[in-house]
Design a protein around this motif. Structure first.
Motif, PDB file in Angstrom:
ATOM      1  N   VAL A 231       0.997  -1.172   0.018  1.00 44.31           N
ATOM      2  CA  VAL A 231      -0.182  -0.057   0.010  1.00 44.31           C
ATOM      3  C   VAL A 231       0.870   1.132  -0.154  1.00 44.31           C
ATOM      4  CG1 VAL A 231      -1.589   1.195   1.166  1.00 44.31           C
ATOM      5  CG2 VAL A 231      -1.564  -1.276   1.365  1.00 44.31           C
ATOM      6  N   SER A 233      -0.691   4.524  -1.248  1.00 43.40           N
ATOM      7  CA  SER A 233      -1.412   5.552  -1.488  1.00 43.40           C
ATOM      8  C   SER A 233      -1.177   6.714  -0.411  1.00 43.40           C
ATOM      9  CB  SER A 233      -2.825   5.162  -1.157  1.00 43.40           C
ATOM     10  OG  SER A 233      -3.749   6.364  -0.949  1.00 43.40           O
ATOM     11  N   ARG A 236      -2.823   6.658   2.729  1.00 48.14           N
ATOM     12  CA  ARG A 236      -2.946   5.426   3.871  1.00 48.14           C
ATOM     13  C   ARG A 236      -2.844   5.735   5.204  1.00 48.14           C
ATOM     14  NH1 ARG A 236       1.964   6.414   1.132  1.00 48.14           N
ATOM     15  NH2 ARG A 236       3.774   6.334   2.513  1.00 48.14           N
ATOM     16  N   ARG A 244      -8.894   7.903   4.425  1.00 52.09           N
ATOM     17  CA  ARG A 244      -8.526   6.616   4.879  1.00 52.09           C
ATOM     18  C   ARG A 244      -8.918   5.546   4.214  1.00 52.09           C
ATOM     19  NH1 ARG A 244      -5.421   4.675   9.512  1.00 52.09           N
ATOM     20  NH2 ARG A 244      -4.731   6.621   9.509  1.00 52.09           N
ATOM     21  N   ALA A 247      -8.038   4.226   0.602  1.00 50.80           N
ATOM     22  CA  ALA A 247      -6.883   3.639   0.555  1.00 50.80           C
ATOM     23  C   ALA A 247      -7.107   2.036   1.207  1.00 50.80           C
ATOM     24  CB  ALA A 247      -5.801   4.154   1.828  1.00 50.80           C
ATOM     25  N   ALA A 251      -6.970  -1.220  -1.194  1.00 45.15           N
ATOM     26  CA  ALA A 251      -5.953  -2.489  -0.588  1.00 45.15           C
ATOM     27  C   ALA A 251      -6.927  -3.618  -0.490  1.00 45.15           C
ATOM     28  CB  ALA A 251      -5.381  -2.273   0.653  1.00 45.15           C
ATOM     29  N   TYR A 272      -0.689  -7.308   4.379  1.00 44.30           N
ATOM     30  CA  TYR A 272      -0.796  -6.030   4.081  1.00 44.30           C
ATOM     31  C   TYR A 272       0.440  -5.428   4.515  1.00 44.30           C
ATOM     32  CZ  TYR A 272      -5.713  -6.861   3.046  1.00 44.30           C
ATOM     33  OH  TYR A 272      -6.875  -7.075   2.495  1.00 44.30           O
ATOM     34  N   VAL A 274       1.992  -2.016   4.396  1.00 46.60           N
ATOM     35  CA  VAL A 274       1.754  -0.511   4.524  1.00 46.60           C
ATOM     36  C   VAL A 274       2.899   0.434   4.529  1.00 46.60           C
ATOM     37  CG1 VAL A 274       0.205   1.451   5.313  1.00 46.60           C
ATOM     38  CG2 VAL A 274      -0.558  -0.943   5.363  1.00 46.60           C
ATOM     39  N   TRP A 291      -4.859  -0.142   9.656  1.00 46.17           N
ATOM     40  CA  TRP A 291      -4.597  -1.276   8.825  1.00 46.17           C
ATOM     41  C   TRP A 291      -5.061  -2.611   9.526  1.00 46.17           C
ATOM     42  CZ3 TRP A 291      -4.972  -0.764   3.895  1.00 46.17           C
ATOM     43  CH2 TRP A 291      -4.719   0.637   3.368  1.00 46.17           C
TER      44      TRP A 291
END
Length: 567
Positions: A231, A233, A236, A244, A247, A251, A272, A274, A291
């Protein structure tokens, strides 16, 4: 005895999973067992041990063919007592064990079908109408109510990632259409890049990448059946809930699109990664939807079988300006809602969430130039008290949900709202947490009159949407009263459409137990399409049911994996 053997052999069924015994076979086996019973009596009367033993062995075979486990075990025990060293009996014992397991699975399949029918009824059941009398009805000026059909939801499994909503929604928001906007721009055996044609007023483009994962150390290995979503973005770690979630959505949806495009397999574990920003990382992140709520995060992007780079922006951002979106059902969005709900982990029983049609929530923006004046907020509060449902006024709730308020607390407060009112701003994305068939009243300043952000989120989430001009609203207080009255009319029947949640929970618990204990085969689950009905239950809007549904999804996936391994 020979006649009984011939009768059973004439109807013998062979191979794995043979068809159920036809009536002719059942009749022949019944007659054969009667003949063997007579032979057994005669052999005992003549004290002929050899004939008696052979007769019992023949009876055991017929009992197994007749699927009579209880009698077969009784005969086997007698034979083992007489001749414990008979090797044939070990094989017969194994056959009885397999038969017992097969019968248990057949019974499980039947039970699953019954539970599935009960689940379908419980999810779709409507309680007796409780239409409430709404008084003080004043038609709002310059306000248009936009009806929206209630959600029908799909299972969050690869085989369910197809829907019937292509005729009901922009294809960007359907599982059956979303993958078609991903066009390969570059590819090799271990790398693919996509050019993504986004929706919205402007046909902007975005990019995503897939590559084979690499080990973290030279000579190391990658973990099969895993994928890491990278990720990058700019949003993020944004403290703004709208930014938020854009993003978060990209994902979440990217690996699912790659499953549709057959780049990823049906069952893959997602992680993930990030990327750290100058201001935050996963560990220090204090944002509104962290996240780890989406899934398992990792501190490295190596060691996985697949490496995926998610788009910077995408379809969720396009909702901001897509005033052409006319969507009455989006299975894709409802799947995302369920995943987001499950990540938050709100338990309905902890909060007052009864749908009464009386709760009006004002989403405040203190300090913002868009915020209503104190006088206008006061008029909104007064109007709330004037609208009566069965002679009781609506209840007014002032919400100030900054990113410092834990997301679980935010969701719990929003979930109890029936009518969400607010000036244009990120907080209105919280309508995604409201029970379907609620209402959203957005108050727009001149700059954002053409914005579609929260109109589209409301429609995708199953709500009715109103918009009011801020300048007109602050000069004409009757508009507030009119908007609330119309909204109250719409949501007053919410309780009448609430599903039988206790029954749904009970059925999901029963199914979960069967999946865990392998009391049913994956083939039976797949044939019955149980996953679809579990998915429908997950999207009822209830956090507890969504959590149970996700557990059931996991156990169905485990069943599939065990079946693939022959376990």
């Amino acid at each position: 005895m020979r006649l009984a053997k011939a009768m059973s052999l004439a109807h013998m069924r062979f191979g794995e999973n043979p068809e159920p015994a036809p009536p002719a076979e059942k009749a022949a086996l019944k007659e054969g067992r009667q003949l063997l019973a007579e032979v057994l009596k005669v052999s005992e009367a003549l004290n002929n041990a050899s004939v008696r033993y052979e007769c019992m062995k023949m009876n055991l075979q017929v009992c197994i063919q007749d699927e009579d486990v209880v009698e077969a075990r009784k005969v086997l025990a007698q034979l083992q007592e007489e001749r414990p060293d008979d090797e044939d009996l070990k094989s017969d014992n194994a056959r009885i064990n397999r038969l017992e397991n097969d019968l248990s699975l057949k019974q499980g399949a039947g039970t699953v079908e019954e539970l599935q029918k009960d689940l379908q009824q419980a999810v779709s059941r409507q309680r007796p109408s409780q239409t409430q009398n709404v008084s003080q009805t004043i038609a709002p000026k310059d306000t248009k109510a936009e009806p929206h059909l209630g959600p029908v939801l799909q299972m969050d499994l690869p085989e369910r990632r197809k829907d019937n909503s292509s005729a009901l929604c922009n294809p960007h928001w359907t599982w059956s259409g979303v993958a078609s906007f991903w066009k390969v721009s570059r590819s090799s055996g271990s790398y693919i890049e996509w050019n993504i044609q986004r929706g919205g007023g402007e046909r902007r483009e975005e990019f995503a990448e897939w590559s084979r994962g690499e080990p973290c150390e030279k000579g190391g290995a990658v973990q099969e059946g895993t994928a890491v979503v990278v990720v990058q973005s700019a949003d993020r770690f944004s403290p703004n809930i709208w930014h938020r979630m854009t993003a978060i959505f990209e994902a979440w949806v990217t690996p699912r699109v790659l499953q549709l495009k057959k780049v990823l397999g049906d069952y893959v574990t997602i992680y993930y990664y990030v990327e750290e920003s100058p201001l935050a990382n996963v560990k220090t992140d204090k944002g509104p939807y962290q996240w780890h709520l989406l899934g398992t995060t990792t501190s490295k992007d190596c060691g996985f079988e697949h490496r995926i780079i998610a788009p910077w922006n995408g379809f969720l951002w396009d909702l901001a300006w897509d005033l052409r979106l006319l969507c009455v059902r989006s299975d894709l969005w409802l799947d995302f809602q369920a995943a987001a709900f499950a990540g938050v982990g709100v338990r309905q029983s902890e909060y007052v969430t009864r749908a009464t049609g009386r709760s009006v929530c004002y989403m405040a923006r203190p300090g913002s130039t868009r915020e209503l004046s104190d006088a206008s907020i006061g008029r909104l509060r007064q109007a709330t008290n004037k609208v009566l449902l069965d002679k009781q006024p609506l209840g007014f709730h002032y919400l100030n949900l900054t990113y410092l308020v834990p997301i679980k607390e935010q969701v719990a407060k929003i979930y109890m709202c029936d009518i969400l009112v607010g000036v244009h701003g990120a907080g209105l994305i919280h309508s995604m947490w409201m029970y379907p068939q609620s209402a959203v009243v957005e108050i727009l300043d001149q700059e954002h009159l053409a914005a579609g952000y929260f109109r589209n989120i409301a429609h995708l989430s199953g709500h009715t949407y109103f918009k009011l001009k801020k300048s007109v609203l602050e000069s004409d207080s009757s508009l507030v009263l009119g908007a609330l009255t119309s909204a109250a009319h719409i949501v007053s029947n919410k309780a009448a459409f609430s599903r039988d949640k206790p029954k749904v929970s009970e059925i999901l618990e029963a199914l979960l137990g069967m999946f865990k204990e392998s009391k049913v085969t994956y083939d039976a689950v797949k044939t019955c399409k149980v996953g679809k009905d579990v998915g429908n239950a997950m999207k009822m809007g209830d956090p507890d049911i969504a959590a149970l549904g996700r557990k059931a999804v996991g156990e169905i996936q485990a069943l599939a994996q065990r079946a693939a391994l022959g376990i």
